[in-house]
Design a protein around this motif. Structure first.
Motif, PDB file in Angstrom:
ATOM      1  N   THR A   9     -13.642 -11.046  -1.635  1.00 18.73           N
ATOM      2  CA  THR A   9     -13.103 -10.057  -2.289  1.00 18.73           C
ATOM      3  C   THR A   9     -12.379 -10.354  -3.636  1.00 18.73           C
ATOM      4  N   ARG A  10     -12.010  -9.376  -4.348  1.00 18.37           N
ATOM      5  CA  ARG A  10     -11.289  -9.870  -5.669  1.00 18.37           C
ATOM      6  C   ARG A  10     -10.148  -8.473  -5.678  1.00 18.37           C
ATOM      7  N   SER A  11      -9.013  -8.765  -5.900  1.00 20.76           N
ATOM      8  CA  SER A  11      -7.849  -7.585  -5.746  1.00 20.76           C
ATOM      9  C   SER A  11      -7.169  -7.499  -7.079  1.00 20.76           C
ATOM     10  N   GLY A  12      -6.647  -6.411  -7.323  1.00 19.40           N
ATOM     11  CA  GLY A  12      -5.907  -5.861  -8.336  1.00 19.40           C
ATOM     12  C   GLY A  12      -4.830  -4.961  -8.160  1.00 19.40           C
ATOM     13  N   ASP A  13      -4.043  -4.562  -9.358  1.00 19.98           N
ATOM     14  CA  ASP A  13      -2.808  -3.718  -8.706  1.00 19.98           C
ATOM     15  C   ASP A  13      -2.362  -3.098 -10.258  1.00 19.98           C
ATOM     16  N   LYS A  14      -1.978  -1.820 -10.119  1.00 18.42           N
ATOM     17  CA  LYS A  14      -1.415  -1.066 -11.143  1.00 18.42           C
ATOM     18  C   LYS A  14      -0.758  -0.053 -10.590  1.00 18.42           C
ATOM     19  N   GLY A  15       0.613  -0.466 -10.827  1.00 18.08           N
ATOM     20  CA  GLY A  15       1.888   0.506 -10.138  1.00 18.08           C
ATOM     21  C   GLY A  15       1.955   0.105  -8.874  1.00 18.08           C
ATOM     22  N   ASP A  16       1.783   1.380  -8.145  1.00 16.40           N
ATOM     23  CA  ASP A  16       1.864   1.435  -6.613  1.00 16.40           C
ATOM     24  C   ASP A  16       0.485   1.444  -6.028  1.00 16.40           C
ATOM     25  N   THR A  17      -0.661   1.364  -6.759  1.00 14.73           N
ATOM     26  CA  THR A  17      -2.310   1.248  -6.505  1.00 14.73           C
ATOM     27  C   THR A  17      -2.734  -0.189  -6.591  1.00 14.73           C
ATOM     28  N   SER A  18      -3.372  -0.324  -5.351  1.00 11.14           N
ATOM     29  CA  SER A  18      -3.989  -1.828  -5.241  1.00 11.14           C
ATOM     30  C   SER A  18      -5.662  -1.532  -5.169  1.00 11.14           C
ATOM     31  N   ASN A  19      -6.337  -2.270  -5.772  1.00  9.98           N
ATOM     32  CA  ASN A  19      -7.822  -2.246  -5.608  1.00  9.98           C
ATOM     33  C   ASN A  19      -8.525  -3.308  -4.744  1.00  9.98           C
ATOM     34  N   ASN A  48      -0.758   0.514   8.423  1.00  7.23           N
ATOM     35  CA  ASN A  48       0.269   1.200   7.672  1.00  7.23           C
ATOM     36  C   ASN A  48       0.573   0.556   6.346  1.00  7.23           C
ATOM     37  N   MET A  49      -0.351  -0.464   5.957  1.00  4.13           N
ATOM     38  CA  MET A  49       0.108  -1.031   4.763  1.00  4.13           C
ATOM     39  C   MET A  49      -0.297  -0.128   3.534  1.00  4.13           C
ATOM     40  N   VAL A  50      -1.194   0.887   3.802  1.00  3.24           N
ATOM     41  CA  VAL A  50      -1.517   1.845   2.982  1.00  3.24           C
ATOM     42  C   VAL A  50      -0.925   3.175   3.235  1.00  3.24           C
ATOM     43  N   MET A  51      -0.333   3.667   2.418  1.00  2.74           N
ATOM     44  CA  MET A  51       0.344   4.972   2.654  1.00  2.74           C
ATOM     45  C   MET A  51      -0.259   6.196   2.256  1.00  2.74           C
ATOM     46  N   GLY A  52      -0.954   5.639   1.178  1.00  4.14           N
ATOM     47  CA  GLY A  52      -1.724   7.155   0.624  1.00  4.14           C
ATOM     48  C   GLY A  52      -3.326   7.115   0.907  1.00  4.14           C
ATOM     49  N   GLU A  53      -3.906   7.764   0.042  1.00  7.28           N
ATOM     50  CA  GLU A  53      -5.514   8.096   0.071  1.00  7.28           C
ATOM     51  C   GLU A  53      -6.157   6.682  -0.279  1.00  7.28           C
ATOM     52  N   MET A  54      -7.109   6.638   0.169  1.00  3.38           N
ATOM     53  CA  MET A  54      -7.973   5.513  -0.052  1.00  3.38           C
ATOM     54  C   MET A  54      -9.489   5.956  -0.616  1.00  3.38           C
ATOM     55  N   GLU A  55     -10.013   5.489  -1.686  1.00  3.14           N
ATOM     56  CA  GLU A  55     -11.286   6.068  -2.239  1.00  3.14           C
ATOM     57  C   GLU A  55     -12.176   4.733  -2.125  1.00  3.14           C
ATOM     58  N   ARG A  56     -13.451   5.163  -2.028  1.00  2.00           N
ATOM     59  CA  ARG A  56     -14.352   3.844  -2.083  1.00  2.00           C
ATOM     60  C   ARG A  56     -15.445   4.227  -3.029  1.00  2.00           C
ATOM     61  N   HIS A  70      -4.208   3.981  -2.643  1.00  2.00           N
ATOM     62  CA  HIS A  70      -3.036   4.795  -3.226  1.00  2.00           C
ATOM     63  C   HIS A  70      -1.885   4.360  -2.469  1.00  2.00           C
ATOM     64  N   ARG A  71      -0.707   4.242  -3.103  1.00  2.00           N
ATOM     65  CA  ARG A  71       0.425   3.949  -2.108  1.00  2.00           C
ATOM     66  C   ARG A  71       0.505   2.721  -1.269  1.00  2.00           C
ATOM     67  N   SER A  80       9.122  -3.357  -5.619  1.00  2.00           N
ATOM     68  CA  SER A  80       8.706  -3.743  -4.046  1.00  2.00           C
ATOM     69  C   SER A  80       9.810  -5.032  -3.768  1.00  2.00           C
ATOM     70  N   LEU A  81      10.094  -5.177  -2.635  1.00  2.00           N
ATOM     71  CA  LEU A  81      10.684  -6.087  -1.938  1.00  2.00           C
ATOM     72  C   LEU A  81       9.970  -6.854  -1.009  1.00  2.00           C
ATOM     73  N   ALA A  82       8.399  -6.369  -1.102  1.00  2.00           N
ATOM     74  CA  ALA A  82       7.596  -7.200  -0.213  1.00  2.00           C
ATOM     75  C   ALA A  82       7.139  -8.455  -0.876  1.00  2.00           C
ATOM     76  N   LEU A  83       6.855  -9.385   0.057  1.00  3.70           N
ATOM     77  CA  LEU A  83       6.269 -10.816  -0.389  1.00  3.70           C
ATOM     78  C   LEU A  83       4.980 -10.863  -1.326  1.00  3.70           C
ATOM     79  N   ASP A  84       4.207  -9.868  -1.158  1.00  2.66           N
ATOM     80  CA  ASP A  84       2.796  -9.987  -1.805  1.00  2.66           C
ATOM     81  C   ASP A  84       3.045  -8.599  -2.669  1.00  2.66           C
ATOM     82  N   VAL A  85       3.951  -8.653  -3.606  1.00  3.71           N
ATOM     83  CA  VAL A  85       3.908  -7.032  -4.531  1.00  3.71           C
ATOM     84  C   VAL A  85       2.654  -6.964  -5.253  1.00  3.71           C
TER      85      VAL A  85
END
Length: 109
Positions: A9-19, A48-56, A70-71, A80-85
């Motif tokens: 996997t490769r991960s990224g983020d922008k605001g409150d959205t992760s991919n 429950n780590m993903v609170m919003g919609e998920m697109e594939r 999303h979210r 965020s105060l999360a360890l993995d922001v």
């Protein structure tokens, strides 16, 4: 079979959205990814780590799937105060998902 046996996997983020992009090591395993790694199963795996919609999105020429979550970052990097922001561990967590062996060459091992 665990997803990490046939993909990375490769991960990224922008605001409150992760991919998260899930990329097959061997393009022959792409069809197995496509059928086993659905948006519903990813949502279930991440709980429950993903609170919003998920697109594939399917990327057959890259033998990859891209998930937009999303979210997923508790407000984003600066809030965020999360360890993995940045959501980098979400991809690693997803790799522990159980999938069917299907016709993967690894099915014989």
């Amino acid at each position: 079979m665990i997803l990490r046996e046939i993909a990375h996997t490769r991960s990224g983020d922008k605001g409150d959205t992760s991919n998260i992009s899930v990329i097959a090591f061997d393009p022959e395993d792409y069809e197995l990814l496509r059928t086993e790694v659905t948006a519903a199963r990813v949502k279930q795996a991440l709980g429950n780590m993903v609170m919003g919609e998920m697109e594939r999105f399917e990327l057959p020429l890259l033998a990859a799937l891209n998930f937009v979550l999303h979210r997923a970052l508790a407000g984003g990097v600066t809030r965020s105060l999360a360890l993995d922001v940045h959501g980098k561990c979400l991809g690693s967590l997803l790799l522990s998902m159980e999938i069917s062996k299907g016709d993967s060459p690894l099915a014989a091992t």
